[in-house]
Design an enzyme around this catalytic site. Structure first.
Site, PDB file in Angstrom:
ATOM      1  N   HIS A   1      49.327  34.216  25.571  1.00 26.26           N
ATOM      2  CA  HIS A   1      49.167  33.547  26.861  1.00 26.26           C
ATOM      3  C   HIS A   1      50.384  33.721  27.750  1.00 26.26           C
ATOM      4  O   HIS A   1      50.261  33.818  28.974  1.00 26.26           O
ATOM      5  CB  HIS A   1      48.859  32.062  26.634  1.00 26.26           C
ATOM      6  CG  HIS A   1      47.421  31.818  26.305  1.00 26.26           C
ATOM      7  ND1 HIS A   1      46.974  30.675  25.690  1.00 26.26           N
ATOM      8  CD2 HIS A   1      46.323  32.581  26.517  1.00 26.26           C
ATOM      9  CE1 HIS A   1      45.656  30.744  25.547  1.00 26.26           C
ATOM     10  NE2 HIS A   1      45.241  31.879  26.033  1.00 26.26           N
TER      11      HIS A   1
ATOM     12  N   ARG B   1      46.194  21.834  56.918  1.00 24.09           N
ATOM     13  CA  ARG B   1      45.784  20.710  56.069  1.00 24.09           C
ATOM     14  C   ARG B   1      46.707  19.537  56.398  1.00 24.09           C
ATOM     15  O   ARG B   1      47.841  19.474  55.934  1.00 24.09           O
ATOM     16  CB  ARG B   1      45.869  21.106  54.604  1.00 24.09           C
ATOM     17  CG  ARG B   1      44.939  22.269  54.235  1.00 24.09           C
ATOM     18  CD  ARG B   1      44.987  22.553  52.739  1.00 24.09           C
ATOM     19  NE  ARG B   1      44.016  23.562  52.347  1.00 24.09           N
ATOM     20  CZ  ARG B   1      44.301  24.842  52.136  1.00 24.09           C
ATOM     21  NH1 ARG B   1      45.545  25.267  52.275  1.00 24.09           N
ATOM     22  NH2 ARG B   1      43.365  25.696  51.783  1.00 24.09           N
TER      23      ARG B   1
ATOM     24  N   ARG C   1      42.733  20.815  60.788  1.00 21.56           N
ATOM     25  CA  ARG C   1      41.654  20.128  60.082  1.00 21.56           C
ATOM     26  C   ARG C   1      41.990  18.648  59.972  1.00 21.56           C
ATOM     27  O   ARG C   1      43.074  18.279  59.530  1.00 21.56           O
ATOM     28  CB  ARG C   1      41.478  20.719  58.674  1.00 21.56           C
ATOM     29  CG  ARG C   1      40.275  20.129  57.929  1.00 21.56           C
ATOM     30  CD  ARG C   1      40.189  20.642  56.502  1.00 21.56           C
ATOM     31  NE  ARG C   1      41.215  20.035  55.659  1.00 21.56           N
ATOM     32  CZ  ARG C   1      41.401  20.337  54.377  1.00 21.56           C
ATOM     33  NH1 ARG C   1      40.641  21.259  53.812  1.00 21.56           N
ATOM     34  NH2 ARG C   1      42.340  19.750  53.671  1.00 21.56           N
TER      35      ARG C   1
ATOM     36  N   GLU D   1      31.259  23.422  53.372  1.00 25.43           N
ATOM     37  CA  GLU D   1      31.814  23.217  52.031  1.00 25.43           C
ATOM     38  C   GLU D   1      30.771  22.773  51.014  1.00 25.43           C
ATOM     39  O   GLU D   1      31.110  22.565  49.845  1.00 25.43           O
ATOM     40  CB  GLU D   1      32.925  22.159  52.096  1.00 25.43           C
ATOM     41  CG  GLU D   1      34.074  22.549  53.006  1.00 25.43           C
ATOM     42  CD  GLU D   1      35.035  21.400  53.219  1.00 25.43           C
ATOM     43  OE1 GLU D   1      36.040  21.340  52.490  1.00 25.43           O
ATOM     44  OE2 GLU D   1      34.775  20.575  54.113  1.00 25.43           O
TER      45      GLU D   1
ATOM     46  N   ASN E   1      36.469  26.798  48.124  1.00 30.65           N
ATOM     47  CA  ASN E   1      36.861  26.048  46.925  1.00 30.65           C
ATOM     48  C   ASN E   1      35.845  24.943  46.629  1.00 30.65           C
ATOM     49  O   ASN E   1      35.310  24.840  45.521  1.00 30.65           O
ATOM     50  CB  ASN E   1      38.256  25.444  47.098  1.00 30.65           C
ATOM     51  CG  ASN E   1      39.318  26.512  47.254  1.00 30.65           C
ATOM     52  OD1 ASN E   1      39.093  27.670  46.953  1.00 30.65           O
ATOM     53  ND2 ASN E   1      40.478  26.117  47.738  1.00 30.65           N
ATOM     54  N   ASP E   2      35.572  24.114  47.623  1.00 28.92           N
ATOM     55  CA  ASP E   2      34.572  23.060  47.434  1.00 28.92           C
ATOM     56  C   ASP E   2      33.166  23.638  47.366  1.00 28.92           C
ATOM     57  O   ASP E   2      32.342  23.185  46.567  1.00 28.92           O
ATOM     58  CB  ASP E   2      34.658  22.028  48.559  1.00 28.92           C
ATOM     59  CG  ASP E   2      35.695  20.945  48.274  1.00 28.92           C
ATOM     60  OD1 ASP E   2      35.821  20.547  47.100  1.00 28.92           O
ATOM     61  OD2 ASP E   2      36.373  20.504  49.210  1.00 28.92           O
TER      62      ASP E   2
ATOM     63  N   ARG F   1      36.193  21.308  40.151  1.00 30.22           N
ATOM     64  CA  ARG F   1      37.277  22.296  40.154  1.00 30.22           C
ATOM     65  C   ARG F   1      38.548  21.778  39.498  1.00 30.22           C
ATOM     66  O   ARG F   1      39.465  22.546  39.235  1.00 30.22           O
ATOM     67  CB  ARG F   1      37.583  22.757  41.581  1.00 30.22           C
ATOM     68  CG  ARG F   1      38.075  21.681  42.540  1.00 30.22           C
ATOM     69  CD  ARG F   1      38.339  22.292  43.894  1.00 30.22           C
ATOM     70  NE  ARG F   1      38.803  21.312  44.860  1.00 30.22           N
ATOM     71  CZ  ARG F   1      39.251  21.624  46.068  1.00 30.22           C
ATOM     72  NH1 ARG F   1      39.302  22.872  46.450  1.00 30.22           N
ATOM     73  NH2 ARG F   1      39.660  20.676  46.895  1.00 30.22           N
TER      74      ARG F   1
ATOM     75  N   CYS G   1      38.226  30.175  54.749  1.00 34.40           N
ATOM     76  CA  CYS G   1      39.588  29.687  54.566  1.00 34.40           C
ATOM     77  C   CYS G   1      39.834  29.201  53.143  1.00 34.40           C
ATOM     78  O   CYS G   1      40.866  28.619  52.851  1.00 34.40           O
ATOM     79  CB  CYS G   1      39.905  28.563  55.555  1.00 34.40           C
ATOM     80  SG  CYS G   1      38.931  27.062  55.300  1.00 34.40           S
TER      81      CYS G   1
END
Length: 762
Positions: free
Chosen positions: A387, A495, A531, A620, A643-644, A654, A691
């Site tokens: 790893h 963000r 955002r 999203e 991502n969402d 996630r 994004c």
């Protein structure tokens, strides 16, 4: 309880020794009580000064008749709120399989390297969801499928035939759920390592040979990482105390691993998440607890339990499985350090351009070191699929493993040249060798400089299609200025949570305006998309009161917070309007949400006598992607947060310790939603961006361009290479590639397709 459940509430640990002092019973033995009746009073301050711990277990004592189906933990609770919900096992098991009946299935292991740490953790996570006893058998040996360590000890390899057996009320459901995990392919080789021929591995004059585990060449000075076993006392200080201490130390290490995983790349996240799964392994913990019950200390018990499991792995013929023993020893050391209040990793002074040398470097060592000062890694032991080798490759650090104990005799500060591509470590290299190394470094630097020199240009494909490349920001004006220096054509998403976190009260309008205005100025007039705050889920804020939520990821997120904190939302919108940014709304699922926000923004603009900004919506969720043609009629632009979108589409949290590694934004289901969104925006003549995380994935660029996405917003360091990659694409080829990808059935197949078609770029 009337239903037959038996609950034991034990106030504090080892409080029986007080013989009732500090407690006042309010009910008599056998008395009938109802919700709200006081049972007992106790003096908390007195107990805190007299007992080992105030941890108060609430225990279901007849677990053979009931199971806990829902629990509420790790948060403050008010009187009257439920702690847990119970279900009789007879009801839970239903009638799918009679009690005790066994269901078996013959399977072929699909993971490319067998059931090592990560796939074993995934199998055990799937198995633990069921009450049935589940075992995996191979070649006359068997193990509990609920224990990752036990599964690893079987030494199961790719394509081995195994037997999965389950018995109990939900046996058939368990088999149906666990079998696909065992058969799943995936687990692509992350590091391509070559084994030098035997004659080239012999020790040479002024050089030591090993196995290249992560590619690259580095010139630097030797710096040793020396780790000694922490001493442990064999005798314990009481079963309750040692049990509590072991649980505390495991929780401390778990928290640290999760923090480290959150700040790394995907390979690091996968590896450290697998370590968390091993830390939570029932077989390991039970073995340690059994020793504690014989009056051994937590540290002694944990070391003995882990060493036993590690020794079993080291006896397995498969090299990859043997290397996983190091993961267990890593966890042993971290937990013992936490038990003793010591640092979880050794302190080492790392000089600039250090070639770190050790008998074996463990993942926690590397994750905790200052990577910017490292030039490479050399290990006496270890293997190319360890790893830490995978992590080194992800960090761009050349790594040499299996170099023998001779490397441990190299003096600190010795100049060395590490050629991991050739599998050689040169001691005190001469000028010829240094010259060659410098040439290689210069070539790499030239490539980097060439990419940087072009990064300031507008981004276009080879046939002239304009693709805007923006930066994701989340820290402030300095970050924005650095992004512009790397070629950012604007800010695709600010963000704003960075202004609200780690404080006791929200920022006011003027504070927010000053921060946003500074970022706008750093961007120098380039597009700036802000955002609005997206709290909840994995971003709690201490001064905001959230209602109890069983699944915060499906609760108060993004624009939904406007109903709870309208004044906070209005303050942020006023600051954004004053700063002149575009505004983007997170977690939009309906057109009326955009319309309501637009009405608020319009009213603010009238108050301030300022023009209305562009108002965009984030895509999203599957619902927003499916309704993109409606949303784009109300929004000025759309931005896809992959991502969402990926977690909601694939139904995988996630942040899940065991499953997050299976999240992949290149899954065809996600790509189809991206395509639907892009088609809707393009049909309306409005911009569409990505994004989320896949925008920065080098394999994703041709797909996203081919799907019709016109803007990519990524972390600033990615921008130069992304723009260079896009400059080599042709829009026709990208569209054809995207069409093929949408017809595939897995993310792995999509990635293989892109690699085959764009191998040079990938």
């Amino acid at each position: 309880a009337d239903g037959g459940a038996e609950i034991l509430v034990h106030i504090g640990l080892e409080t029986v020794a007080l013989s009732g002092v500090g407690f006042t019973a309010r009910v008599a033995q056998g008395q009938k009580v109802k919700a709200g009746d006081p049972l007992i009073e106790f003096d908390l301050e007195f107990l805190a000064s007299r007992v080992k711990s105030l941890i108060s277990p609430v225990i279901l004592t007849n677990g053979d008749a009931f199971r806990i189906v829902r629990r509420h933990q790790n948060r403050a609770a008010k009187a009257g709120e439920p702690l847990m919900e119970l279900e009789p096992l007879a009801a839970a098991k239903g009638t799918s399989t009679s009690a005790g009946a066994a269901v078996t299935r013959e399977l072929t292991v699909g993971a490319a390297h067998g059931l090592h740490a990560r796939p074993a953790a995934q199998v055990s996570a799937a198995a633990r969801r069921f009450d049935a006893d589940i075992t995996l058998s191979v070649a006359g040996r068997k193990a509990s499928a609920k224990s990752a360590v036990a599964l690893m000890a079987l030494g199961v390899r790719c394509n081995d035939r195994v037997t999965l057996t389950a018995s109990g009320g939900d046996a058939r459901e368990a088999i149906d759920a666990v079998a696909p995990v065992i058969e799943a392919k995936g687990e692509e080789t992350l590091v391509a390592a070559t084994q030098p021929a035997a004659e080239s591995r012999r020790q040479m004059k002024d050089a030591l040979c090993g196995i290249g585990a992560a590619p690259g060449i580095a010139l630097g000075c030797a710096a040793h990482l020396r780790v000694a076993d922490l001493p442990v006392e064999e005798a314990g200080a009481g079963i309750a105390h040692e049990t509590s201490e072991l649980r505390r130390a495991q929780a401390e290490v778990r928290s640290r691993l999760e923090r480290l995983a959150a700040s790394g790349d995907r390979a690091r996240r996968d590896i450290l998440s697998a370590h968390v799964a091993l830390l939570d392994d029932e077989a390991l913990t039970h073995a340690a607890l059994a020793l504690i019950e014989t009056n051994k200390s937590a540290a002694f018990a944990w070391r003995k339990a882990v060493r036993g499991a590690a020794e079993a792995l080291e006896k397995i013929a498969d090299e990859r499985m043997r290397e996983r023993a190091g993961d267990l020893i890593d966890l042993e050391r971290q937990v013992i350090a936490a038990l003793g209040g010591n640092a979880p990793r050794p302190a080492v002074a790392i000089p600039e351009r250090a070639i770190l040398i050790a008998d074996e470097i463990l993942p926690s060592d590397l994750a905790g070191l200052e990577a910017s000062r490292l030039a490479g890694l050399v290990m006496a032991r270890g293997g190319p699929t360890s790893h830490v080798a995978i992590m080194a490759a992800g960090m761009g650090l050349p790594a040499l493993v299996g170099a023998g104990r001779g490397v441990l005799g190299i003096a600190d500060g010795t100049q060395v040249l590490l050629d991991a591509d050739a599998g050689v470590l040169y001691l005190k290299p001469d000028q010829i060798l240094i010259g060659k190394a410098n040439e290689a470094a210069a070539a790499a630097a030239e490539r980097k400089a060439r990419v940087l020199s072009h990064a300031g240009r507008d981004c276009r494909t080879a046939d002239g299609t304009r693709i805007e490349v923006f930066a994701n920001l989340g820290k402030g004006a300095d970050e924005a200025a650095a992004a512009v220096g790397l070629g950012a054509e604007g800010c695709g998403v600010l963000r704003t949570e960075f202004l609200f976190m780690d404080r006791t009260a929200p920022p006011g309008e003027d504070e927010q305006y000053a921060a946003y205005k500074a970022i706008a100025e750093a961007l120098g007039g380039r597009p700036f998309i802000l955002r609005t705050f997206d709290f909840g889920g994995d971003k709690p804020v201490p001064y905001l009161s959230f209602p109890p939520e069983e699944n915060p990821a499906l609760g108060i997120r993004g624009i939904r917070g406007a109903a709870l904190w309208p004044d906070l939302v209005r303050t942020q919108l006023r600051a954004a309007v004053r700063a002149g940014s575009s505004i983007m709304l997170p977690m939009i699922t309906a057109r009326d949400e955009i319309a309501a926000a637009r009405a608020t923004v319009a009213a603010i603009c009238r108050e301030l006598s300022l023009p209305e900004p562009r108002l965009g919506a984030m895509i999203e969720t599957p619902s927003s992607a499916l309704l993109a043609d409606q949303l784009v009629q109300e929004a000025d632009f759309l931005s896809i947060g992959t991502n969402d979108l990926t977690q909601y589409t694939l139904a995988i949290d996630r942040g899940h310790r065991l499953l997050a590694g299976r999240l992949d934004g290149l899954h065809p289901a996600v790509l189809r939603l991206v395509a639907r969104t892009a088609d809707a925006a393009n049909a309306a003549g409005k911009p569409v961006a990505v994004c989320g995380g896949i925008a920065a994935d080098p394999l994703a660029a041709p797909l996203l361009v081919g799907l019709g996405v016109g803007e990519l917003s990524v972390p600033a360091p990615v921008i130069p290479n992304l723009k260079a990659a896009i400059a080599g694409l042709r829009i026709g080829e990208c569209r054809a590639l995207a069409r093929e990808a949408l017809a595939l059935d897995s993310a792995a197949a999509v990635r293989a397709l892109v690699r085959a078609r764009f191998s040079k770029e990938a």
